[in-house]
Design a protein around this motif. Structure first.
Motif, PDB file in Angstrom:
ATOM      1  N   UNK A  34      10.999  -6.625  -8.681  1.00  0.00           N
ATOM      2  CA  UNK A  34      12.240  -5.929  -8.971  1.00  0.00           C
ATOM      3  C   UNK A  34      12.444  -5.773 -10.473  1.00  0.00           C
ATOM      4  N   UNK A  35      12.093  -6.788 -11.234  1.00  0.00           N
ATOM      5  CA  UNK A  35      12.261  -6.726 -12.689  1.00  0.00           C
ATOM      6  C   UNK A  35      11.389  -5.643 -13.323  1.00  0.00           C
ATOM      7  N   UNK A  36      10.349  -5.197 -12.632  1.00  0.00           N
ATOM      8  CA  UNK A  36       9.453  -4.160 -13.151  1.00  0.00           C
ATOM      9  C   UNK A  36       9.943  -2.750 -12.825  1.00  0.00           C
ATOM     10  N   UNK A  37      10.827  -2.625 -11.850  1.00  0.00           N
ATOM     11  CA  UNK A  37      11.293  -1.310 -11.401  1.00  0.00           C
ATOM     12  C   UNK A  37      11.877  -0.517 -12.563  1.00  0.00           C
ATOM     13  N   UNK A  38      12.690  -1.165 -13.379  1.00  0.00           N
ATOM     14  CA  UNK A  38      13.375  -0.470 -14.463  1.00  0.00           C
ATOM     15  C   UNK A  38      12.400  -0.009 -15.547  1.00  0.00           C
ATOM     16  N   UNK A  39      11.436  -0.860 -15.888  1.00  0.00           N
ATOM     17  CA  UNK A  39      10.411  -0.475 -16.864  1.00  0.00           C
ATOM     18  C   UNK A  39       9.575   0.685 -16.336  1.00  0.00           C
ATOM     19  N   UNK A  40       9.189   0.583 -15.090  1.00  0.00           N
ATOM     20  CA  UNK A  40       8.346   1.593 -14.454  1.00  0.00           C
ATOM     21  C   UNK A  40       9.059   2.937 -14.422  1.00  0.00           C
ATOM     22  N   UNK A  41      10.322   2.920 -13.989  1.00  0.00           N
ATOM     23  CA  UNK A  41      11.092   4.160 -13.904  1.00  0.00           C
ATOM     24  C   UNK A  41      11.271   4.786 -15.283  1.00  0.00           C
ATOM     25  N   UNK A  42      11.630   3.988 -16.249  1.00  0.00           N
ATOM     26  CA  UNK A  42      11.822   4.510 -17.607  1.00  0.00           C
ATOM     27  C   UNK A  42      10.529   5.110 -18.153  1.00  0.00           C
ATOM     28  N   UNK A  43       9.422   4.452 -17.907  1.00  0.00           N
ATOM     29  CA  UNK A  43       8.122   4.937 -18.385  1.00  0.00           C
ATOM     30  C   UNK A  43       7.750   6.266 -17.736  1.00  0.00           C
ATOM     31  N   UNK A  83       0.827  -1.210   0.000  1.00  0.00           N
ATOM     32  CA  UNK A  83       0.000   0.000   0.000  1.00  0.00           C
ATOM     33  C   UNK A  83       0.864   1.264   0.000  1.00  0.00           C
ATOM     34  N   UNK A  84       1.921   1.269   0.790  1.00  0.00           N
ATOM     35  CA  UNK A  84       2.821   2.425   0.833  1.00  0.00           C
ATOM     36  C   UNK A  84       3.490   2.617  -0.523  1.00  0.00           C
ATOM     37  N   UNK A  85       3.979   1.539  -1.093  1.00  0.00           N
ATOM     38  CA  UNK A  85       4.625   1.613  -2.405  1.00  0.00           C
ATOM     39  C   UNK A  85       3.619   2.037  -3.460  1.00  0.00           C
ATOM     40  N   UNK A  86       2.421   1.503  -3.401  1.00  0.00           N
ATOM     41  CA  UNK A  86       1.378   1.863  -4.360  1.00  0.00           C
ATOM     42  C   UNK A  86       1.041   3.342  -4.328  1.00  0.00           C
ATOM     43  N   UNK A  87       0.927   3.902  -3.123  1.00  0.00           N
ATOM     44  CA  UNK A  87       0.653   5.349  -3.012  1.00  0.00           C
ATOM     45  C   UNK A  87       1.789   6.161  -3.617  1.00  0.00           C
ATOM     46  N   UNK A  88       3.004   5.708  -3.386  1.00  0.00           N
ATOM     47  CA  UNK A  88       4.157   6.414  -3.947  1.00  0.00           C
ATOM     48  C   UNK A  88       4.148   6.330  -5.481  1.00  0.00           C
ATOM     49  N   UNK A  89       3.861   5.156  -6.008  1.00  0.00           N
ATOM     50  CA  UNK A  89       3.815   4.993  -7.463  1.00  0.00           C
ATOM     51  C   UNK A  89       2.736   5.873  -8.084  1.00  0.00           C
ATOM     52  N   UNK A  90       1.588   5.976  -7.418  1.00  0.00           N
ATOM     53  CA  UNK A  90       0.502   6.830  -7.917  1.00  0.00           C
ATOM     54  C   UNK A  90       0.943   8.301  -7.941  1.00  0.00           C
ATOM     55  N   UNK A  91       1.604   8.739  -6.859  1.00  0.00           N
ATOM     56  CA  UNK A  91       2.084  10.126  -6.812  1.00  0.00           C
ATOM     57  C   UNK A  91       3.077  10.404  -7.941  1.00  0.00           C
TER      58      UNK A  91
END
Length: 86
Positions: A50-59, A7-15
Motif C-alpha cells: 500500500x505504501x508503494x501505491x502513491x509512489x507508483x501512481x505519481x511516477x 499476477x492480475x495486479x502485475x498485468x495491470x501495472x505493466x499496461x
C-alpha cells in the motif's frame, strides 16, 4: 496476497506503464526502486505494498485513486472470467 492477485495486479501495472510510454528502468528511477523490483511486480512475483501505491501512481502521472480503481476493475474482470469458465 495470493499469487493470482499478484499476477492480475502485475498485468495491470505493466499496461499502465506501457500506456505511459516509459520503460521499467525509467519507472524504477521515478519510484526510487530497482528495475528488478518493477519487473517482479509486473510478473506477479511480488506484492504491491500500500505504501508503494502513491509512489507508483505519481511516477505514472495518475492519481492513487485511478491506480486502485484500475486494480479493482482488473480483479473483478479476472474473477468474472474465472466464473464463466465453470
Amino acid at each position: 496476497m495470493d499469487t493470482m492477485a499478484n499476477k492480475v495486479i502485475g498485468r495491470h501495472l505493466r499496461r499502465l506503464r506501457q500506456r505511459a510510454g516509459i520503460s521499467q528502468h525509467e519507472l524504477a528511477l521515478r519510484c526510487r526502486f530497482t528495475q528488478s523490483h518493477i519487473s517482479k511486480l509486473e510478473q506477479g512475483e511480488r506484492s504491491l505494498f500500500f505504501s508503494e501505491v502513491f509512489l507508483y501512481a505519481e511516477a505514472l502521472g495518475i492519481s492513487a485513486d485511478e491506480l486502485l480503481n484500475g486494480i479493482r476493475h482488473a480483479m473483478f474482470d479476472h474473477l468474472r472470467n474465472q466464473r464463466d469458465c465453470w
